[in-house]
Design a protein around this motif. Structure first.
Motif, PDB file in Angstrom:
ATOM      1  N   HIS A  66       0.855  -1.179   0.000  1.00 57.82           N
ATOM      2  CA  HIS A  66       0.000   0.000   0.000  1.00 57.82           C
ATOM      3  C   HIS A  66       0.893   1.233   0.000  1.00 57.82           C
ATOM      4  N   PRO A  67       0.582   2.216  -0.837  1.00 52.01           N
ATOM      5  CA  PRO A  67       1.441   3.407  -0.896  1.00 52.01           C
ATOM      6  C   PRO A  67       1.515   4.160   0.423  1.00 52.01           C
ATOM      7  N   GLU A  68       0.488   4.060   1.254  1.00 53.16           N
ATOM      8  CA  GLU A  68       0.508   4.743   2.552  1.00 53.16           C
ATOM      9  C   GLU A  68       1.671   4.264   3.416  1.00 53.16           C
ATOM     10  N   PHE A  69       2.054   2.994   3.256  1.00 56.24           N
ATOM     11  CA  PHE A  69       3.143   2.425   4.035  1.00 56.24           C
ATOM     12  C   PHE A  69       4.467   2.469   3.290  1.00 56.24           C
ATOM     13  N   GLY A  70       4.490   3.031   2.094  1.00 61.96           N
ATOM     14  CA  GLY A  70       5.724   3.157   1.332  1.00 61.96           C
ATOM     15  C   GLY A  70       6.268   1.845   0.805  1.00 61.96           C
ATOM     16  N   TYR A  71       5.417   0.836   0.723  1.00 61.30           N
ATOM     17  CA  TYR A  71       5.835  -0.480   0.236  1.00 61.30           C
ATOM     18  C   TYR A  71       7.020  -1.025   1.020  1.00 61.30           C
ATOM     19  N   THR A  73       8.566  -3.308   4.456  1.00 65.75           N
ATOM     20  CA  THR A  73       8.223  -4.444   5.313  1.00 65.75           C
ATOM     21  C   THR A  73       7.806  -3.899   6.679  1.00 65.75           C
ATOM     22  N   PRO A  74       7.092  -4.685   7.489  1.00 70.20           N
ATOM     23  CA  PRO A  74       6.755  -4.232   8.838  1.00 70.20           C
ATOM     24  C   PRO A  74       7.990  -3.865   9.664  1.00 70.20           C
ATOM     25  N   LEU A  75       9.076  -4.623   9.506  1.00 68.83           N
ATOM     26  CA  LEU A  75      10.299  -4.324  10.259  1.00 68.83           C
ATOM     27  C   LEU A  75      10.891  -2.978   9.833  1.00 68.83           C
ATOM     28  N   GLU A  76      10.911  -2.709   8.534  1.00 66.15           N
ATOM     29  CA  GLU A  76      11.416  -1.417   8.056  1.00 66.15           C
ATOM     30  C   GLU A  76      10.537  -0.273   8.551  1.00 66.15           C
ATOM     31  N   THR A  77       9.228  -0.483   8.549  1.00 70.59           N
ATOM     32  CA  THR A  77       8.306   0.525   9.053  1.00 70.59           C
ATOM     33  C   THR A  77       8.577   0.812  10.523  1.00 70.59           C
ATOM     34  N   ARG A  78       8.808  -0.246  11.307  1.00 72.18           N
ATOM     35  CA  ARG A  78       9.086  -0.074  12.742  1.00 72.18           C
ATOM     36  C   ARG A  78      10.373   0.710  12.956  1.00 72.18           C
ATOM     37  N   HIS A  79      11.416   0.383  12.197  1.00 73.71           N
ATOM     38  CA  HIS A  79      12.687   1.110  12.336  1.00 73.71           C
ATOM     39  C   HIS A  79      12.514   2.594  12.008  1.00 73.71           C
ATOM     40  N   LEU A  80      11.744   2.888  10.976  1.00 73.46           N
ATOM     41  CA  LEU A  80      11.497   4.295  10.625  1.00 73.46           C
ATOM     42  C   LEU A  80      10.742   5.010  11.735  1.00 73.46           C
TER      43      LEU A  80
END
Length: 89
Positions: A66-71, A73-80
């Motif tokens: 989904h573009p909202e999450f920037g494509y 992974t969940p781990l990358e999202t958490r680090h950000l």
């Protein structure tokens, strides 16, 4: 074997509400599709399979499509999020 004999508890959702367990059912369905439902020789094998699916397959490699999450992974999202929410030094 009954659920109580296995030391488990059934879902305690509201009667007649199909949405109470939707997220859990979706996750379990995905897990079953990925690792299968065969009977294993020991408890360690399915535990390792579930860990591998969640930690490696889901958290580290699965893209959030989904573009909202920037494509990411969940781990990358958490680090950000952790970086963005860390206090300034």
């Amino acid at each position: 074997m009954e659920i109580k004999q296995l030391g488990m508890r059934q879902s305690m959702g509201r009667t007649g509400s199909c949405r109470d367990n939707a997220a859990a059912e979706s996750s379990v369905g995905l897990l079953k599709a990925e690792i299968g439902t065969t009977v294993r020789d020991s408890r360690q094998t399915p535990r390792a399979d579930v860990f591998r699916f969640v930690e490696v397959g889901y958290n580290r490699t699965r893209l959030r499509r989904h573009p909202e999450f920037g494509y990411l992974t969940p781990l990358e999202t958490r680090h950000l999020l952790e970086r963005d929410l860390s206090p300034a030094a």
